[in-house]
Scaffold this motif. Structure first.
Motif, PDB file in Angstrom:
ATOM      1  N   GLY A 288      29.563  35.703  43.639  1.00 56.42           N
ATOM      2  CA  GLY A 288      29.136  34.836  42.636  1.00 56.42           C
ATOM      3  C   GLY A 288      28.730  34.287  43.193  1.00 56.42           C
ATOM      4  O   GLY A 288      27.713  34.133  44.535  1.00 56.42           O
TER       5      GLY A 288
ATOM      6  N   SER B 255      32.373  32.409  45.277  1.00 56.78           N
ATOM      7  CA  SER B 255      33.300  32.148  44.513  1.00 56.78           C
ATOM      8  C   SER B 255      34.412  33.463  44.748  1.00 56.78           C
ATOM      9  O   SER B 255      35.559  33.009  44.986  1.00 56.78           O
ATOM     10  CB  SER B 255      32.883  31.579  43.506  1.00 56.78           C
ATOM     11  N   LYS B 256      33.632  33.908  44.451  1.00 55.04           N
ATOM     12  CA  LYS B 256      33.798  35.500  43.802  1.00 55.04           C
ATOM     13  C   LYS B 256      33.041  36.699  44.900  1.00 55.04           C
ATOM     14  O   LYS B 256      31.958  36.838  45.010  1.00 55.04           O
ATOM     15  CB  LYS B 256      34.652  35.768  42.686  1.00 55.04           C
TER      16      LYS B 256
ATOM     17  N   LYS C 240      28.217  39.717  34.328  1.00 53.75           N
ATOM     18  CA  LYS C 240      28.712  39.013  33.982  1.00 53.75           C
ATOM     19  C   LYS C 240      28.734  38.284  34.795  1.00 53.75           C
ATOM     20  O   LYS C 240      29.379  36.511  33.842  1.00 53.75           O
ATOM     21  CB  LYS C 240      30.383  40.453  34.054  1.00 53.75           C
ATOM     22  N   VAL C 241      28.500  38.117  36.040  1.00 54.07           N
ATOM     23  CA  VAL C 241      28.282  37.146  37.212  1.00 54.07           C
ATOM     24  C   VAL C 241      27.304  35.774  36.854  1.00 54.07           C
ATOM     25  O   VAL C 241      27.687  34.617  36.845  1.00 54.07           O
ATOM     26  CB  VAL C 241      28.379  37.913  39.001  1.00 54.07           C
TER      27      VAL C 241
ATOM     28  N   ILE D  90      26.369  35.356  33.310  1.00 61.23           N
ATOM     29  CA  ILE D  90      26.635  34.856  32.340  1.00 61.23           C
ATOM     30  C   ILE D  90      27.646  33.706  33.373  1.00 61.23           C
ATOM     31  O   ILE D  90      27.735  32.611  32.497  1.00 61.23           O
ATOM     32  CB  ILE D  90      27.827  35.941  31.519  1.00 61.23           C
ATOM     33  N   ALA D  91      28.787  33.821  33.953  1.00 65.64           N
ATOM     34  CA  ALA D  91      29.793  33.195  34.087  1.00 65.64           C
ATOM     35  C   ALA D  91      28.861  32.103  35.149  1.00 65.64           C
ATOM     36  O   ALA D  91      29.150  30.614  34.874  1.00 65.64           O
ATOM     37  CB  ALA D  91      30.980  33.677  35.215  1.00 65.64           C
ATOM     38  N   SER D  92      27.789  32.351  36.028  1.00 69.70           N
ATOM     39  CA  SER D  92      27.131  31.107  36.375  1.00 69.70           C
ATOM     40  C   SER D  92      25.948  30.436  35.580  1.00 69.70           C
ATOM     41  O   SER D  92      26.556  28.830  35.841  1.00 69.70           O
ATOM     42  CB  SER D  92      26.396  32.156  37.247  1.00 69.70           C
ATOM     43  N   SER D  93      25.836  30.543  34.481  1.00 65.81           N
ATOM     44  CA  SER D  93      24.416  29.983  33.691  1.00 65.81           C
ATOM     45  C   SER D  93      25.761  29.330  32.777  1.00 65.81           C
ATOM     46  O   SER D  93      25.678  28.201  32.481  1.00 65.81           O
ATOM     47  CB  SER D  93      24.552  31.147  32.728  1.00 65.81           C
ATOM     48  N   LEU D  94      26.906  29.503  32.477  1.00 63.04           N
ATOM     49  CA  LEU D  94      28.296  28.881  31.261  1.00 63.04           C
ATOM     50  C   LEU D  94      28.637  27.673  32.449  1.00 63.04           C
ATOM     51  O   LEU D  94      28.172  26.811  32.018  1.00 63.04           O
ATOM     52  CB  LEU D  94      28.824  29.529  31.152  1.00 63.04           C
ATOM     53  N   LYS D  95      28.854  28.341  33.230  1.00 55.59           N
ATOM     54  CA  LYS D  95      28.955  26.763  34.422  1.00 55.59           C
ATOM     55  C   LYS D  95      27.797  25.838  35.014  1.00 55.59           C
ATOM     56  O   LYS D  95      28.363  24.417  34.120  1.00 55.59           O
ATOM     57  CB  LYS D  95      29.422  27.402  36.442  1.00 55.59           C
TER      58      LYS D  95
ATOM     59  N   LYS E 278      27.754  23.871  31.210  1.00 59.07           N
ATOM     60  CA  LYS E 278      28.771  22.532  31.215  1.00 59.07           C
ATOM     61  C   LYS E 278      28.642  21.384  32.233  1.00 59.07           C
ATOM     62  O   LYS E 278      28.981  20.190  32.014  1.00 59.07           O
ATOM     63  CB  LYS E 278      30.125  23.234  31.612  1.00 59.07           C
TER      64      LYS E 278
END
Length: 124
Positions: free
Chosen positions: A64, A80-81, A104-105, A107-112, A115
């Motif tokens: 991540g 982070s992971k 997946k990584v 997408i999680a980064s983009s969502l963060k 936000k």
């Protein structure tokens, strides 16, 4: 080829620690490669792959976001992971499984990031 010390750490544990000849990783400005004697710096780590070469052996980790510190003592990656790419995958499936993990990584980064922008009042 000369080696240097590499440490990949997450909040939970060290994911890799040892001497390597080469490491390449993703940053917001693109992919960078580091060898022994690289200039000291601190860089942002983008979610993606970290590729390590040591004695002709290549290891791949899927990680991540985080930070990279390069100094006289070697390279430290704080993320982070992070986890190794599965070694038991069939050659035909390796790309699709790795691509899924990377997606997946990402997408999680983009969502963060979305936000953070939204909470900061920047809606542009």
């Amino acid at each position: 080829m000369s080696s240097f010390y590499l440490r990949i750490a997450t909040p939970d544990a060290d994911r890799f620690s040892g001497r390597v000849e080469y490491v390449s990783l993703d940053t917001p400005d693109g992919r960078i490669g580091l060898m022994r004697g690289a200039l000291a710096r601190i860089a942002v780590l983008d979610a993606g792959r970290i590729e390590i070469t040591d004695g002709g052996t290549k290891k791949i980790f899927v990680c991540g976001d985080g930070l990279v510190r390069v100094d006289a003592g070697g390279v430290t990656v704080l993320t982070s992971k992070c986890g190794p790419q599965d070694e038991n995958e069939d050659a035909a499936d390796k790309g699709s499984v790795s691509d899924l993990k990377l997606a997946k990584v990402a997408i999680a980064s983009s969502l963060k990031k979305m936000k953070e922008k939204k909470s900061g009042g920047d809606l542009s």
